[in-house]
Design a protein around this motif. Structure first.
Motif, PDB file in Angstrom:
ATOM      1  N   MET A   1      19.909  14.710  -0.771  1.00  0.00           N
ATOM      2  CA  MET A   1      18.584  14.128  -0.507  1.00  0.00           C
ATOM      3  C   MET A   1      18.413  13.956   0.999  1.00  0.00           C
ATOM      4  N   THR A   2      17.306  14.468   1.511  1.00  0.00           N
ATOM      5  CA  THR A   2      17.044  14.315   2.939  1.00  0.00           C
ATOM      6  C   THR A   2      16.669  12.869   3.244  1.00  0.00           C
ATOM      7  N   ARG A   3      16.946  12.456   4.452  1.00  0.00           N
ATOM      8  CA  ARG A   3      16.724  11.077   4.871  1.00  0.00           C
ATOM      9  C   ARG A   3      15.235  10.796   5.057  1.00  0.00           C
ATOM     10  N   LYS A   4      14.803   9.644   4.608  1.00  0.00           N
ATOM     11  CA  LYS A   4      13.432   9.189   4.793  1.00  0.00           C
ATOM     12  C   LYS A   4      13.452   7.911   5.615  1.00  0.00           C
ATOM     13  N   VAL A   5      12.482   7.792   6.511  1.00  0.00           N
ATOM     14  CA  VAL A   5      12.367   6.619   7.366  1.00  0.00           C
ATOM     15  C   VAL A   5      10.999   5.995   7.128  1.00  0.00           C
ATOM     16  N   PHE A   6      10.960   4.667   7.099  1.00  0.00           N
ATOM     17  CA  PHE A   6       9.734   3.958   6.771  1.00  0.00           C
ATOM     18  C   PHE A   6       9.311   3.060   7.923  1.00  0.00           C
ATOM     19  N   GLY A   7       8.003   2.999   8.149  1.00  0.00           N
ATOM     20  CA  GLY A   7       7.459   2.179   9.210  1.00  0.00           C
ATOM     21  C   GLY A   7       6.478   1.162   8.668  1.00  0.00           C
ATOM     22  N   VAL A   8       6.718  -0.112   8.972  1.00  0.00           N
ATOM     23  CA  VAL A   8       5.782  -1.173   8.573  1.00  0.00           C
ATOM     24  C   VAL A   8       5.356  -2.007   9.788  1.00  0.00           C
ATOM     25  N   LEU A   9       5.856  -1.659  10.979  1.00  0.00           N
ATOM     26  CA  LEU A   9       5.454  -2.373  12.197  1.00  0.00           C
ATOM     27  C   LEU A   9       4.166  -1.729  12.727  1.00  0.00           C
ATOM     28  N   GLY A  10       3.123  -1.898  11.947  1.00  0.00           N
ATOM     29  CA  GLY A  10       1.852  -1.221  12.139  1.00  0.00           C
ATOM     30  C   GLY A  10       1.384  -0.783  10.762  1.00  0.00           C
ATOM     31  N   PRO A  11       0.506   0.209  10.654  1.00  0.00           N
ATOM     32  CA  PRO A  11       0.147   0.733   9.338  1.00  0.00           C
ATOM     33  C   PRO A  11       1.380   1.260   8.616  1.00  0.00           C
ATOM     34  N   VAL A  12       1.434   1.054   7.308  1.00  0.00           N
ATOM     35  CA  VAL A  12       2.590   1.484   6.514  1.00  0.00           C
ATOM     36  C   VAL A  12       2.632   3.004   6.459  1.00  0.00           C
TER      37      VAL A  12
ATOM     38  N   LEU B   1       4.581   8.610  -5.637  1.00  0.00           N
ATOM     39  CA  LEU B   1       5.432   8.268  -4.493  1.00  0.00           C
ATOM     40  C   LEU B   1       6.771   8.991  -4.576  1.00  0.00           C
ATOM     41  N   ARG B   2       7.321   9.073  -5.783  1.00  0.00           N
ATOM     42  CA  ARG B   2       8.594   9.770  -5.938  1.00  0.00           C
ATOM     43  C   ARG B   2       8.464  11.243  -5.574  1.00  0.00           C
ATOM     44  N   ARG B   3       7.382  11.858  -5.964  1.00  0.00           N
ATOM     45  CA  ARG B   3       7.193  13.278  -5.620  1.00  0.00           C
ATOM     46  C   ARG B   3       7.080  13.449  -4.100  1.00  0.00           C
ATOM     47  N   ALA B   4       6.431  12.478  -3.451  1.00  0.00           N
ATOM     48  CA  ALA B   4       6.267  12.573  -1.991  1.00  0.00           C
ATOM     49  C   ALA B   4       7.575  12.303  -1.250  1.00  0.00           C
ATOM     50  N   LEU B   5       8.348  11.341  -1.768  1.00  0.00           N
ATOM     51  CA  LEU B   5       9.553  10.919  -1.066  1.00  0.00           C
ATOM     52  C   LEU B   5      10.780  11.768  -1.402  1.00  0.00           C
ATOM     53  N   GLU B   6      10.792  12.347  -2.593  1.00  0.00           N
ATOM     54  CA  GLU B   6      11.937  13.168  -3.009  1.00  0.00           C
ATOM     55  C   GLU B   6      11.443  14.508  -3.563  1.00  0.00           C
ATOM     56  N   PRO B   7      10.792  15.297  -2.719  1.00  0.00           N
ATOM     57  CA  PRO B   7      10.227  16.559  -3.222  1.00  0.00           C
ATOM     58  C   PRO B   7      11.291  17.540  -3.702  1.00  0.00           C
ATOM     59  N   GLU B   8      12.532  17.393  -3.226  1.00  0.00           N
ATOM     60  CA  GLU B   8      13.584  18.325  -3.607  1.00  0.00           C
ATOM     61  C   GLU B   8      14.270  17.924  -4.918  1.00  0.00           C
ATOM     62  N   ARG B   9      13.904  16.780  -5.490  1.00  0.00           N
ATOM     63  CA  ARG B   9      14.580  16.314  -6.711  1.00  0.00           C
ATOM     64  C   ARG B   9      14.206  17.195  -7.904  1.00  0.00           C
ATOM     65  N   PRO B  10      15.202  17.732  -8.634  1.00  0.00           N
ATOM     66  CA  PRO B  10      14.907  18.576  -9.808  1.00  0.00           C
ATOM     67  C   PRO B  10      14.170  17.785 -10.884  1.00  0.00           C
ATOM     68  N   PRO B  11      13.338  18.448 -11.676  1.00  0.00           N
ATOM     69  CA  PRO B  11      12.614  17.769 -12.767  1.00  0.00           C
ATOM     70  C   PRO B  11      13.568  17.075 -13.737  1.00  0.00           C
TER      71      PRO B  11
END
Length: 347
Positions: free
Chosen positions: A1-12, A72-82
């Motif tokens: 799984m590729t790394r995801k980074v989240f920002g909440v110090l401003g718009p999410v 959200l799961r599809r956006a965050l983990e697009p490489e995840r098999p069905p």
């Protein structure tokens, strides 16, 4: 799984490991993600998500939440098999949790930076970087949501503390003049913060501006009394007394440091428009620095080329020759100890 980074110090928002923004669809999708980040890896029951998303939940609210989570799961983990279990936005018990790494959310990293115990130079660099992560108010688009209010307030307080810790680090490094502008703006926006007033007055005192430091403390007293109905605390009162008595502990460098700061300020005012005088004085300082030891020699070497280039820009051949010659004494410099720089100087 590729790394995801989240920002909440401003718009999410969220970014992939290439730094590209991830499409999070509509506002309710972003609200679900933000609500899970607020929970800090803990499970949020579906019933709580429904209550947080709607004042008057519609009949299909639970199904809608599940749809938002699936998107959200599809956006965050697009490489995840069905039909395989999610690893980032997981289902657990009665709800969902975001299993982000401790350094994957800017707010979590910011909290670590503010709490860090580091030498002043390292702390200053870390806080400068951390304050740069702010893109606006925390959880900007959810300012009116009850579930975000406490976390937004906590992060806002942390940011104010970071500004003050940055000022403390600058003062510890002898950078009082650099601390003054940010602190001046800081107390203007947050006049109830006594520690900010204390740091500003101390920074002014250490730059040789005793009168301005006392004026700041008087202004702090007036604002605290008129706006909050309280007298300044013992730290501000004690600082005022110490400044009036010029207590030695206010300036780690002591009297010599104050004389240096005052003289440097006077010199800066006097020759601010005299580029040639300023440059020759700088070269004199570098020459003196070069004979203080290995560290001083290395620092002088680093700025030698810049000093020569600055002299050339002024179009004064004699000045350029003096700048070059300032280093050309055998005890300080030889033309052969740095072939690359020597070639630049000869050119």
């Amino acid at each position: 799984m590729t790394r995801k980074v989240f920002g909440v110090l401003g718009p999410v928002t969220a970014w992939d490991d290439a730094g590209e923004a991830i499409a999070l669809k509509g506002p309710r999708h972003r609200a679900v993600l933000a609500r899970l980040i607020v929970a800090r890896r803990r499970v949020v029951p579906v019933s709580h998500l429904v209550e947080d998303l709607w004042l008057d939940p519609p009949p299909g609210a639970v199904g809608a939440v599940r749809t938002f989570v699936a998107a959200l799961r599809r956006a965050l983990e697009p490489e995840r098999p069905p039909r395989t279990a999610a690893r980032l936005l997981v289902t657990e018990g009665p709800g969902y949790a975001l299993r982000a790494e401790p350094d994957a959310v800017d707010a979590w990293r910011f909290e670590q930076a503010v709490a860090a115990t580091l030498p002043p130079e390292d702390l200053l660099a870390r806080l400068e970087e951390a304050l740069g992560w702010w893109r606006g108010p925390a959880y900007a688009e959810f300012a009116e949501e009850d579930w975000a209010r406490a976390e937004r307030s906590r992060l806002a307080e942390l940011r104010l503390r970071a500004v003050e810790r940055r000022a403390e680090a600058r003062l510890a490094l002898g950078l009082a003049a650099e601390a003054v502008p940010d602190l001046d703006a800081h107390v203007a926006e947050h006049p109830w913060r006594e520690d900010a007033w204390r740091l500003l007055a101390l920074a002014l005192y250490r730059t040789g501006r005793q009168g301005d430091a006392l004026a700041v403390l008087r202004r702090a007293r007036t604002l605290l009394v008129e706006q909050l109905g309280v007298d300044p605390g013992p730290a501000l009162r004690g600082l005022e007394t110490d400044i009036l008595h010029q207590s030695g502990h206010l300036d780690p460098a002591g009297a010599a440091g104050r004389v240096w700061a005052q003289t440097a300020a006077a010199y800066d005012r006097t020759v601010a428009s005299g580029a040639r005088a300023r440059l020759e004085s700088t070269v004199g300082l570098l020459r003196n620095l070069a004979v203080t030891g290995g560290g001083g020699l290395e620092a002088a070497r680093r700025y030698r080329g810049a000093a020569v280039a600055a002299a050339e820009e002024l179009g004064d051949a004699e000045l350029t020759a003096r700048v070059i010659g300032a280093y050309d004494v055998p005890a300080i410099w030889t033309r052969s100890d740095d072939p690359e720089q020597a070639a630049q100087i000869v050119a």
